[in-house]
Design a protein around this motif. Sequence first.
Motif, PDB file in Angstrom:
ATOM      1  N   VAL A   1       0.840  -1.196   0.000  1.00 31.73           N
ATOM      2  CA  VAL A   1       0.000   0.000   0.000  1.00 31.73           C
ATOM      3  C   VAL A   1       0.879   1.251   0.000  1.00 31.73           C
ATOM      4  CG1 VAL A   1      -1.664   1.333   1.376  1.00 31.73           C
ATOM      5  CG2 VAL A   1      -1.978  -1.135   1.077  1.00 31.73           C
ATOM      6  N   LYS A   2       1.908   1.269   0.845  1.00 33.21           N
ATOM      7  CA  LYS A   2       2.790   2.433   0.939  1.00 33.21           C
ATOM      8  C   LYS A   2       3.605   2.601  -0.343  1.00 33.21           C
ATOM      9  CE  LYS A   2       3.210   4.904   4.007  1.00 33.21           C
ATOM     10  NZ  LYS A   2       2.593   6.235   4.252  1.00 33.21           N
ATOM     11  N   LEU A   3       4.082   1.517  -0.920  1.00 26.99           N
ATOM     12  CA  LEU A   3       4.859   1.606  -2.158  1.00 26.99           C
ATOM     13  C   LEU A   3       3.992   2.098  -3.320  1.00 26.99           C
ATOM     14  CD1 LEU A   3       6.997  -1.623  -1.781  1.00 26.99           C
ATOM     15  CD2 LEU A   3       7.801   0.745  -1.596  1.00 26.99           C
ATOM     16  N   THR A   4       2.738   1.691  -3.339  1.00 25.66           N
ATOM     17  CA  THR A   4       1.808   2.185  -4.353  1.00 25.66           C
ATOM     18  C   THR A   4       1.598   3.687  -4.178  1.00 25.66           C
ATOM     19  OG1 THR A   4       0.742   0.019  -4.480  1.00 25.66           O
ATOM     20  CG2 THR A   4      -0.507   1.903  -5.323  1.00 25.66           C
ATOM     21  N   GLU A   5       1.460   4.129  -2.935  1.00 28.02           N
ATOM     22  CA  GLU A   5       1.344   5.560  -2.645  1.00 28.02           C
ATOM     23  C   GLU A   5       2.605   6.308  -3.099  1.00 28.02           C
ATOM     24  OE1 GLU A   5       0.979   8.648   1.152  1.00 28.02           O
ATOM     25  OE2 GLU A   5       1.015   6.486   1.528  1.00 28.02           O
ATOM     26  N   LEU A   6       3.772   5.750  -2.787  1.00 27.81           N
ATOM     27  CA  LEU A   6       5.029   6.384  -3.205  1.00 27.81           C
ATOM     28  C   LEU A   6       5.121   6.488  -4.728  1.00 27.81           C
ATOM     29  CD1 LEU A   6       7.511   4.695  -0.716  1.00 27.81           C
ATOM     30  CD2 LEU A   6       6.857   7.118  -0.763  1.00 27.81           C
ATOM     31  N   LEU A   7       4.677   5.461  -5.430  1.00 26.08           N
ATOM     32  CA  LEU A   7       4.688   5.481  -6.885  1.00 26.08           C
ATOM     33  C   LEU A   7       3.814   6.619  -7.406  1.00 26.08           C
ATOM     34  CD1 LEU A   7       5.504   4.248  -9.598  1.00 26.08           C
ATOM     35  CD2 LEU A   7       3.593   2.628  -9.339  1.00 26.08           C
ATOM     36  N   GLN A   8       2.632   6.769  -6.832  1.00 26.27           N
ATOM     37  CA  GLN A   8       1.731   7.841  -7.261  1.00 26.27           C
ATOM     38  C   GLN A   8       2.341   9.216  -6.968  1.00 26.27           C
ATOM     39  OE1 GLN A   8      -0.853   6.877  -9.129  1.00 26.27           O
ATOM     40  NE2 GLN A   8      -0.238   4.794  -8.624  1.00 26.27           N
ATOM     41  N   LEU A   9       2.898   9.383  -5.769  1.00 27.76           N
ATOM     42  CA  LEU A   9       3.493  10.672  -5.387  1.00 27.76           C
ATOM     43  C   LEU A   9       4.709  11.017  -6.251  1.00 27.76           C
ATOM     44  CD1 LEU A   9       3.287  10.358  -1.494  1.00 27.76           C
ATOM     45  CD2 LEU A   9       1.956  11.936  -2.940  1.00 27.76           C
ATOM     46  N   ALA A  10       5.575  10.036  -6.465  1.00 24.07           N
ATOM     47  CA  ALA A  10       6.774  10.276  -7.281  1.00 24.07           C
ATOM     48  C   ALA A  10       6.383  10.563  -8.726  1.00 24.07           C
ATOM     49  CB  ALA A  10       7.720   9.079  -7.194  1.00 24.07           C
TER      50      ALA A  10
END
Length: 165
Positions: free
Chosen positions: A22-31
């Motif tokens: 979940v956090k890595l998916t969020e990081l992908l969206q933010l980056a």
Amino acid sequence: MTLQLDWNNEQDKHEIQDAWIVKLTELLQLAGEAEGLTTGEVALTFTDDEGIHALNRDYRGIDRPTDVLSFAMQEDGADELDIIFEVEDESESDPLSGMLGDIIISVERAQLQSEEYGHSLEREIGFLFVHGFLHLIGYDHQDETSEAEMTAKQEAVLSQAGLTR
């Protein structure tokens, strides 16, 4: 289509927690948002030191483990092989056009580094993932200026996601 994360686990030393994905998916969206990139696919593989050592040796000629490797699909380097595919219908598009590339993270190495730096394993994996993503879209750190730029971008994304030291 949005930025999509596909992942697999090829190591058994650490459980891959749902919260990490979940956090890595969020990081992908933010980056991606920070870079003006809204579509594409990233393949993430969790491995151990032995697995990443073999990849580092075979693909980079460096005979030791590392923490993260990135293999960009959109690179146009002189040494890159052309990907040839056949389509039956001329209206079909390149099936790889949305694929940004692969990121491989050694969870074993990430654990050691998180202890060394005094922060959580989740934060270290997040850092390595964002670092790998930036490589996929063309960033590098061959000199002090480009390294400072990459570091600032990584820290901004991690901070937005609440993954501070």
